[in-house]
Design a protein around this motif. Structure first.
Motif, PDB file in Angstrom:
ATOM      1  N   LYS A  13      60.296  77.598  53.123  1.00 52.96           N
ATOM      2  CA  LYS A  13      59.522  78.837  53.110  1.00 52.96           C
ATOM      3  C   LYS A  13      58.222  78.737  53.898  1.00 52.96           C
ATOM      4  CE  LYS A  13      61.185  80.455  48.674  1.00 52.96           C
ATOM      5  NZ  LYS A  13      60.820  80.859  47.332  1.00 52.96           N
ATOM      6  N   GLY A  14      57.875  77.582  54.387  1.00 53.41           N
ATOM      7  CA  GLY A  14      56.641  77.451  55.146  1.00 53.41           C
ATOM      8  C   GLY A  14      55.889  76.186  54.789  1.00 53.41           C
ATOM      9  N   LYS A  15      54.620  76.207  55.082  1.00 52.70           N
ATOM     10  CA  LYS A  15      53.766  75.046  54.904  1.00 52.70           C
ATOM     11  C   LYS A  15      53.521  74.764  53.426  1.00 52.70           C
ATOM     12  CE  LYS A  15      49.477  73.215  56.724  1.00 52.70           C
ATOM     13  NZ  LYS A  15      48.289  73.511  57.504  1.00 52.70           N
ATOM     14  N   ARG A  16      53.566  73.489  53.057  1.00 55.54           N
ATOM     15  CA  ARG A  16      53.290  73.075  51.689  1.00 55.54           C
ATOM     16  C   ARG A  16      51.858  72.588  51.584  1.00 55.54           C
ATOM     17  NH1 ARG A  16      57.973  69.007  50.456  1.00 55.54           N
ATOM     18  NH2 ARG A  16      57.382  68.381  52.534  1.00 55.54           N
ATOM     19  N   LEU A  17      51.242  72.836  50.424  1.00 54.61           N
ATOM     20  CA  LEU A  17      49.858  72.460  50.185  1.00 54.61           C
ATOM     21  C   LEU A  17      49.749  71.622  48.923  1.00 54.61           C
ATOM     22  CD1 LEU A  17      48.296  76.031  50.525  1.00 54.61           C
ATOM     23  CD2 LEU A  17      48.431  74.304  52.317  1.00 54.61           C
ATOM     24  N   LEU A  18      48.852  70.657  48.926  1.00 58.46           N
ATOM     25  CA  LEU A  18      48.509  69.921  47.726  1.00 58.46           C
ATOM     26  C   LEU A  18      47.260  70.578  47.160  1.00 58.46           C
ATOM     27  CD1 LEU A  18      48.825  67.540  45.752  1.00 58.46           C
ATOM     28  CD2 LEU A  18      47.353  66.228  47.298  1.00 58.46           C
ATOM     29  N   ILE A  19      47.379  71.174  45.977  1.00 64.07           N
ATOM     30  CA  ILE A  19      46.238  71.848  45.370  1.00 64.07           C
ATOM     31  C   ILE A  19      45.856  71.136  44.078  1.00 64.07           C
ATOM     32  CG2 ILE A  19      46.777  74.084  46.387  1.00 64.07           C
ATOM     33  CD1 ILE A  19      47.815  74.952  43.618  1.00 64.07           C
ATOM     34  N   VAL A  34      52.592  73.078  46.419  1.00 61.78           N
ATOM     35  CA  VAL A  34      53.107  74.446  46.420  1.00 61.78           C
ATOM     36  C   VAL A  34      53.262  74.927  47.859  1.00 61.78           C
ATOM     37  CG1 VAL A  34      52.081  75.031  44.188  1.00 61.78           C
ATOM     38  CG2 VAL A  34      50.789  75.446  46.260  1.00 61.78           C
ATOM     39  N   ASN A  35      54.086  75.940  48.043  1.00 66.11           N
ATOM     40  CA  ASN A  35      54.199  76.588  49.348  1.00 66.11           C
ATOM     41  C   ASN A  35      53.022  77.539  49.514  1.00 66.11           C
ATOM     42  OD1 ASN A  35      56.649  75.410  50.172  1.00 66.11           O
ATOM     43  ND2 ASN A  35      57.762  76.813  48.845  1.00 66.11           N
ATOM     44  N   GLU A  36      52.516  77.663  50.728  1.00 57.88           N
ATOM     45  CA  GLU A  36      51.345  78.520  50.949  1.00 57.88           C
ATOM     46  C   GLU A  36      51.652  79.996  50.734  1.00 57.88           C
ATOM     47  OE1 GLU A  36      51.551  78.704  55.830  1.00 57.88           O
ATOM     48  OE2 GLU A  36      49.718  78.095  54.846  1.00 57.88           O
ATOM     49  N   GLU A  37      52.925  80.412  50.790  1.00 59.49           N
ATOM     50  CA  GLU A  37      53.291  81.812  50.553  1.00 59.49           C
ATOM     51  C   GLU A  37      53.557  82.110  49.080  1.00 59.49           C
ATOM     52  OE1 GLU A  37      55.242  80.127  52.946  1.00 59.49           O
ATOM     53  OE2 GLU A  37      54.054  80.793  54.650  1.00 59.49           O
ATOM     54  N   PRO A  72      36.464  78.438  43.534  1.00 61.17           N
ATOM     55  CA  PRO A  72      35.001  78.305  43.511  1.00 61.17           C
ATOM     56  C   PRO A  72      34.332  78.585  44.855  1.00 61.17           C
ATOM     57  CG  PRO A  72      36.032  76.434  42.432  1.00 61.17           C
ATOM     58  CD  PRO A  72      37.123  77.224  43.070  1.00 61.17           C
ATOM     59  N   SER A  73      35.007  78.303  45.956  1.00 62.59           N
ATOM     60  CA  SER A  73      34.381  78.521  47.256  1.00 62.59           C
ATOM     61  C   SER A  73      34.486  79.972  47.732  1.00 62.59           C
ATOM     62  CB  SER A  73      35.016  77.596  48.296  1.00 62.59           C
ATOM     63  OG  SER A  73      36.382  77.910  48.433  1.00 62.59           O
ATOM     64  N   ALA A  74      35.317  80.792  47.051  1.00 60.54           N
ATOM     65  CA  ALA A  74      35.523  82.175  47.492  1.00 60.54           C
ATOM     66  C   ALA A  74      34.650  83.184  46.763  1.00 60.54           C
ATOM     67  CB  ALA A  74      36.988  82.555  47.321  1.00 60.54           C
ATOM     68  N   GLY A  75      33.869  82.764  45.787  1.00 63.08           N
ATOM     69  CA  GLY A  75      33.026  83.693  45.061  1.00 63.08           C
ATOM     70  C   GLY A  75      33.366  83.715  43.586  1.00 63.08           C
ATOM     71  N   PRO A  81      46.844  88.192  41.048  1.00 62.12           N
ATOM     72  CA  PRO A  81      48.112  87.518  40.802  1.00 62.12           C
ATOM     73  C   PRO A  81      49.144  87.763  41.907  1.00 62.12           C
ATOM     74  CG  PRO A  81      47.485  88.875  38.911  1.00 62.12           C
ATOM     75  CD  PRO A  81      46.497  89.126  39.991  1.00 62.12           C
ATOM     76  N   TRP A  82      48.943  88.805  42.708  1.00 63.50           N
ATOM     77  CA  TRP A  82      49.902  89.142  43.754  1.00 63.50           C
ATOM     78  C   TRP A  82      49.503  88.592  45.115  1.00 63.50           C
ATOM     79  CZ3 TRP A  82      53.669  90.052  40.907  1.00 63.50           C
ATOM     80  CH2 TRP A  82      53.539  90.770  39.740  1.00 63.50           C
ATOM     81  N   ALA A  83      48.364  87.909  45.200  1.00 63.95           N
ATOM     82  CA  ALA A  83      47.935  87.286  46.457  1.00 63.95           C
ATOM     83  C   ALA A  83      48.672  85.967  46.644  1.00 63.95           C
ATOM     84  CB  ALA A  83      46.425  87.041  46.427  1.00 63.95           C
ATOM     85  N   THR A  84      48.752  85.521  47.879  1.00 65.65           N
ATOM     86  CA  THR A  84      49.367  84.221  48.135  1.00 65.65           C
ATOM     87  C   THR A  84      48.309  83.140  47.990  1.00 65.65           C
ATOM     88  OG1 THR A  84      48.983  84.426  50.509  1.00 65.65           O
ATOM     89  CG2 THR A  84      51.136  85.154  49.664  1.00 65.65           C
ATOM     90  N   ILE A  85      48.732  81.983  47.525  1.00 64.77           N
ATOM     91  CA  ILE A  85      47.793  80.888  47.260  1.00 64.77           C
ATOM     92  C   ILE A  85      47.190  80.348  48.558  1.00 64.77           C
ATOM     93  CG2 ILE A  85      49.472  79.004  47.253  1.00 64.77           C
ATOM     94  CD1 ILE A  85      46.670  79.465  44.682  1.00 64.77           C
ATOM     95  N   GLY A  86      47.914  80.435  49.647  1.00 64.04           N
ATOM     96  CA  GLY A  86      47.421  79.923  50.924  1.00 64.04           C
ATOM     97  C   GLY A  86      46.432  80.839  51.615  1.00 64.04           C
ATOM     98  N   SER A  87      46.298  82.077  51.138  1.00 63.59           N
ATOM     99  CA  SER A  87      45.399  83.040  51.785  1.00 63.59           C
ATOM    100  C   SER A  87      43.928  82.693  51.593  1.00 63.59           C
ATOM    101  CB  SER A  87      45.661  84.452  51.273  1.00 63.59           C
ATOM    102  OG  SER A  87      45.321  84.553  49.902  1.00 63.59           O
ATOM    103  N   GLN A  88      43.602  81.845  50.634  1.00 62.42           N
ATOM    104  CA  GLN A  88      42.210  81.488  50.358  1.00 62.42           C
ATOM    105  C   GLN A  88      41.691  80.396  51.271  1.00 62.42           C
ATOM    106  OE1 GLN A  88      40.331  83.270  48.221  1.00 62.42           O
ATOM    107  NE2 GLN A  88      42.192  84.494  48.123  1.00 62.42           N
TER     108      GLN A  88
END
Length: 138
Positions: A13-19, A34-37, A72-75, A81-88
């Motif tokens: 599904k795309g790029k994977r991220l370690l969060i 997780v996947n960024e999407e 914390p860095s976004a404000g 809940p409907w945003a993608t985790i990679g959008s931040q």
């Protein structure tokens, strides 16, 4: 014939991220890949399941609608809940349990108060209950 190979850090599904997700009141963060999407709601659900599987305290519950994920860095606003985790563009998050609100009738006037008590009780009550089960009475 050319063989197509996906890059190492990309899944189907795309790029994977370690969060890293820090739970309010817990000893340390949980790290997830997780996947960024992936939607924020799905990440919260996965984090709660991982938290419970590890047997961490305090016991939080499993209803993802009771929690908010913050970056914390976004404000100071919680992530949708409907945003993608990679959008931040961030890798560190905080998970907080929502405060319950309760209507109180007082002399014909109604007001709303935030209730911050844990429905499962506090850690001292849980510890006492656990110890009473282990100690048999004579």
């Amino acid at each position: 014939m050319a063989v197509y190979r996906q890059k190492k850090n990309q899944g189907p599904k795309g790029k994977r991220l370690l969060i890293s997700i820090t739970f309010l009141g817990s000893a340390g963060p949980i790290r997830l890949i997780v996947n960024e999407e992936e939607l924020v709601a799905a990440v919260i659900d996965t984090a709660l399941k991982s938290y419970a599987r590890e047997g961490r305290l305090p016991v939080l519950g499993s209803n993802l609608n009771d929690f908010l994920l913050y970056c914390p860095s976004a404000g100071s606003d919680a992530l949708s809940p409907w945003a993608t985790i990679g959008s931040q563009g961030a890798r560190n998050f905080k998970l907080w349990k929502k405060q319950r609100t309760e209507k109180v009738e007082d002399d014909g006037r109604s007001s709303t108060q935030a209730i911050t008590t844990n429905e499962d009780g506090n850690w001292k009550a849980w510890t006492n209950k656990f110890l009473k089960l282990k100690i048999s009475s004579h």
